[in-house]
Design an enzyme around this catalytic site. Structure first.
Site, PDB file in Angstrom:
ATOM      1  N   ARG A   1       0.822  -1.220   0.000  1.00  0.00           N
ATOM      2  CA  ARG A   1       0.000   0.000   0.000  1.00  0.00           C
ATOM      3  C   ARG A   1       0.848   1.259   0.000  1.00  0.00           C
ATOM      4  O   ARG A   1       0.294   2.369  -0.024  1.00  0.00           O
ATOM      5  CB  ARG A   1      -0.896   0.005   1.237  1.00  0.00           C
ATOM      6  CG  ARG A   1      -2.353  -0.405   0.962  1.00  0.00           C
ATOM      7  CD  ARG A   1      -3.071  -0.412   2.297  1.00  0.00           C
ATOM      8  NE  ARG A   1      -4.501  -0.292   2.223  1.00  0.00           N
ATOM      9  CZ  ARG A   1      -5.343  -1.323   2.252  1.00  0.00           C
ATOM     10  NH1 ARG A   1      -4.900  -2.548   2.288  1.00  0.00           N
ATOM     11  NH2 ARG A   1      -6.648  -1.117   2.257  1.00  0.00           N
TER      12      ARG A   1
ATOM     13  N   ARG B   1     -17.663  -3.785  10.935  1.00  0.00           N
ATOM     14  CA  ARG B   1     -16.372  -3.093  10.794  1.00  0.00           C
ATOM     15  C   ARG B   1     -16.567  -1.605  11.009  1.00  0.00           C
ATOM     16  O   ARG B   1     -17.279  -0.953  10.250  1.00  0.00           O
ATOM     17  CB  ARG B   1     -15.796  -3.354   9.394  1.00  0.00           C
ATOM     18  CG  ARG B   1     -14.926  -4.589   9.330  1.00  0.00           C
ATOM     19  CD  ARG B   1     -14.386  -4.832   7.957  1.00  0.00           C
ATOM     20  NE  ARG B   1     -13.520  -3.766   7.452  1.00  0.00           N
ATOM     21  CZ  ARG B   1     -12.793  -3.875   6.344  1.00  0.00           C
ATOM     22  NH1 ARG B   1     -12.841  -4.980   5.638  1.00  0.00           N
ATOM     23  NH2 ARG B   1     -12.028  -2.873   5.957  1.00  0.00           N
TER      24      ARG B   1
ATOM     25  N   ARG C   1     -21.643  -2.631   3.176  1.00  0.00           N
ATOM     26  CA  ARG C   1     -20.988  -3.697   3.940  1.00  0.00           C
ATOM     27  C   ARG C   1     -20.996  -3.361   5.434  1.00  0.00           C
ATOM     28  O   ARG C   1     -21.172  -4.231   6.269  1.00  0.00           O
ATOM     29  CB  ARG C   1     -19.549  -3.898   3.445  1.00  0.00           C
ATOM     30  CG  ARG C   1     -18.826  -5.004   4.212  1.00  0.00           C
ATOM     31  CD  ARG C   1     -17.501  -5.372   3.590  1.00  0.00           C
ATOM     32  NE  ARG C   1     -16.521  -4.316   3.740  1.00  0.00           N
ATOM     33  CZ  ARG C   1     -15.283  -4.354   3.233  1.00  0.00           C
ATOM     34  NH1 ARG C   1     -14.888  -5.398   2.538  1.00  0.00           N
ATOM     35  NH2 ARG C   1     -14.445  -3.354   3.401  1.00  0.00           N
TER      36      ARG C   1
HETATM   37  P1  B4P Z   1      -8.504  -3.992   3.776  1.00  0.00           P
HETATM   38  O1  B4P Z   1      -8.947  -5.088   4.630  1.00  0.00           O
HETATM   39  O2  B4P Z   1      -7.404  -4.272   2.793  1.00  0.00           O
HETATM   40  O3  B4P Z   1      -9.843  -3.573   3.065  1.00  0.00           O
HETATM   41  P2  B4P Z   1     -10.541  -2.777   1.969  1.00  0.00           P
HETATM   42  O4  B4P Z   1      -9.547  -1.904   1.258  1.00  0.00           O
HETATM   43  O5  B4P Z   1     -11.653  -2.118   2.691  1.00  0.00           O
HETATM   44  O6  B4P Z   1     -11.298  -3.727   0.966  1.00  0.00           O
HETATM   45  P3  B4P Z   1     -11.371  -4.524  -0.416  1.00  0.00           P
HETATM   46  O7  B4P Z   1     -10.943  -3.778  -1.633  1.00  0.00           O
HETATM   47  O8  B4P Z   1     -10.710  -5.853  -0.165  1.00  0.00           O
HETATM   48  O9  B4P Z   1     -12.921  -4.668  -0.591  1.00  0.00           O
HETATM   49  P4  B4P Z   1     -13.886  -5.900  -0.763  1.00  0.00           P
HETATM   50  O10 B4P Z   1     -13.492  -6.831  -1.838  1.00  0.00           O
HETATM   51  O11 B4P Z   1     -14.039  -6.488   0.566  1.00  0.00           O
HETATM   52  O12 B4P Z   1      -7.997  -2.731   4.650  1.00  0.00           O
HETATM   53  C1  B4P Z   1      -8.593  -2.277   5.849  1.00  0.00           C
HETATM   54  C2  B4P Z   1      -7.637  -1.372   6.647  1.00  0.00           C
HETATM   55  O13 B4P Z   1      -6.491  -2.147   7.114  1.00  0.00           O
HETATM   56  C3  B4P Z   1      -6.974  -0.192   5.911  1.00  0.00           C
HETATM   57  O14 B4P Z   1      -7.807   0.965   5.885  1.00  0.00           O
HETATM   58  C4  B4P Z   1      -5.690   0.035   6.761  1.00  0.00           C
HETATM   59  O15 B4P Z   1      -5.969   0.755   7.940  1.00  0.00           O
HETATM   60  C5  B4P Z   1      -5.279  -1.365   7.151  1.00  0.00           C
HETATM   61  N1  B4P Z   1      -4.300  -1.970   6.229  1.00  0.00           N
HETATM   62  C6  B4P Z   1      -4.505  -3.114   5.493  1.00  0.00           C
HETATM   63  N2  B4P Z   1      -3.411  -3.397   4.740  1.00  0.00           N
HETATM   64  C7  B4P Z   1      -2.491  -2.425   5.005  1.00  0.00           C
HETATM   65  C8  B4P Z   1      -1.173  -2.151   4.516  1.00  0.00           C
HETATM   66  N3  B4P Z   1      -0.591  -2.952   3.601  1.00  0.00           N
HETATM   67  N4  B4P Z   1      -0.505  -1.078   4.989  1.00  0.00           N
HETATM   68  C9  B4P Z   1      -1.066  -0.281   5.911  1.00  0.00           C
HETATM   69  N5  B4P Z   1      -2.320  -0.467   6.416  1.00  0.00           N
HETATM   70  C10 B4P Z   1      -3.040  -1.529   5.964  1.00  0.00           C
HETATM   71  O16 B4P Z   1     -15.216  -5.211  -1.227  1.00  0.00           O
HETATM   72  C11 B4P Z   1     -15.912  -4.240  -0.496  1.00  0.00           C
HETATM   73  C12 B4P Z   1     -17.413  -4.414  -0.653  1.00  0.00           C
HETATM   74  O17 B4P Z   1     -17.801  -4.292  -2.015  1.00  0.00           O
HETATM   75  C13 B4P Z   1     -17.909  -5.778  -0.203  1.00  0.00           C
HETATM   76  O18 B4P Z   1     -19.069  -5.606   0.553  1.00  0.00           O
HETATM   77  C14 B4P Z   1     -18.215  -6.524  -1.480  1.00  0.00           C
HETATM   78  O19 B4P Z   1     -19.255  -7.445  -1.350  1.00  0.00           O
HETATM   79  C15 B4P Z   1     -18.590  -5.402  -2.420  1.00  0.00           C
HETATM   80  N6  B4P Z   1     -18.258  -5.700  -3.814  1.00  0.00           N
HETATM   81  C16 B4P Z   1     -17.105  -6.296  -4.264  1.00  0.00           C
HETATM   82  N7  B4P Z   1     -17.131  -6.412  -5.613  1.00  0.00           N
HETATM   83  C17 B4P Z   1     -18.328  -5.834  -6.029  1.00  0.00           C
HETATM   84  C18 B4P Z   1     -18.936  -5.639  -7.311  1.00  0.00           C
HETATM   85  N8  B4P Z   1     -18.352  -6.033  -8.438  1.00  0.00           N
HETATM   86  N9  B4P Z   1     -20.143  -5.008  -7.364  1.00  0.00           N
HETATM   87  C19 B4P Z   1     -20.759  -4.602  -6.210  1.00  0.00           C
HETATM   88  N10 B4P Z   1     -20.229  -4.776  -4.963  1.00  0.00           N
HETATM   89  C20 B4P Z   1     -19.030  -5.386  -4.875  1.00  0.00           C
END
Ligand code: B4P
Length: 191
Positions: free
Chosen positions: A89, A134, A128
């Site tokens: 990231r 969350r 979500r």
């Molecule tokens: P993450 O857990 O990585 O989460 P995310 O960015 O929220 O989600 P993602 O893109 O995976 O979404 P998803 O498929 O679930 O990070 C959370 C936190 O952890 C960060 O803010 C940070 O604080 C920390 N962190 C993590 N990694 C880090 C790093 N490397 N460095 C520093 N900090 C870090 O999809 C989201 C939603 O959309 C779901 O509900 C899903 O069902 C829906 N969805 C998915 N595809 C869809 C589609 N095609 N159409 C409609 N809805 C859809």
């Protein structure tokens, strides 16, 4: 080895598509978000520190996530490959990942970026948040902070992989199935 980086803003569908990719390619899924949430559940010191930052929509420090990924690479020496979901990231994380893989005579195969506009991201995450519990998904202000962190610190990681000719982007809006097809088409060319 097939080593994929799934890239995109929060809510772009990285975690969702990872689930399909694990089944099809037999890869080990490394999600730093999941690893951090697991630390929070276990109530570790690392988890307590990470929770404050995550609930505020901020990134946790590079050394924390790099250490977690390094441990997981060591624990899966015989893997056919990895899906890196939500990591790297920052450019510092990308550099660290390259050297970790190099020390194992491996490398990233391709970065696949899911392109989704901010309105759709906010809509998905709030949806979500209604069921996931969350804290970072429940509050529009925190979601906007996460998108800002992405634009400031994470978006430049794309340039890092472009310079290595490993960057591909696809449309992340549409059905989960169609997006999965687009990802498979990229893998067929790059792997
Ligand atoms: P993450 O857990 O990585 O989460 P995310 O960015 O929220 O989600 P993602 O893109 O995976 O979404 P998803 O498929 O679930 O990070 C959370 C936190 O952890 C960060 O803010 C940070 O604080 C920390 N962190 C993590 N990694 C880090 C790093 N490397 N460095 C520093 N900090 C870090 O999809 C989201 C939603 O959309 C779901 O509900 C899903 O069902 C829906 N969805 C998915 N595809 C869809 C589609 N095609 N159409 C409609 N809805 C859809």
């Amino acid at each position: 080895m097939l080593n994929l980086v799934l890239f995109g803003p929060p809510g772009a569908g990285k975690g969702t598509q990872s689930q399909n990719l694990i089944e099809k390619y037999g890869l080990i899924h490394l999600s730093t978000g999941d690893l951090l949430r697991n630390e929070i559940l276990q109530g570790t010191a690392l988890g307590l520190e990470a929770k404050k930052l995550m609930d505020a929509g901020m990134l946790v420090p590079d050394e924390v996530v790099i250490g977690m990924i390094s441990n997981k690479l060591d624990a899966n020496k015989d893997a056919k490959g990895f899906i890196f979901d939500g990591f790297p990231r920052t450019v510092a994380q990308a550099e660290a990942l390259d050297s970790l893989l190099k020390s194992k005579n491996s490398a990233i195969t391709v970065m696949i970026a899911l392109e989704v506009n901010d309105d759709e991201l906010e809509h998905r995450l709030l949806l979500r948040g209604k069921g996931s519990g969350r804290a970072d998904d429940a509050n529009p202000e925190v979601i906007r902070k996460r998108i800002k962190e992405y634009n400031d610190k994470t978006a430049p990681v794309a340039g890092y992989y472009k310079a290595q000719n490993k960057f591909t982007s696809i449309n992340g809006i549409g059905s989960i199935h169609d997006i999965f097809d687009s990802i498979n088409a990229v893998i067929a060319v790059k792997a």
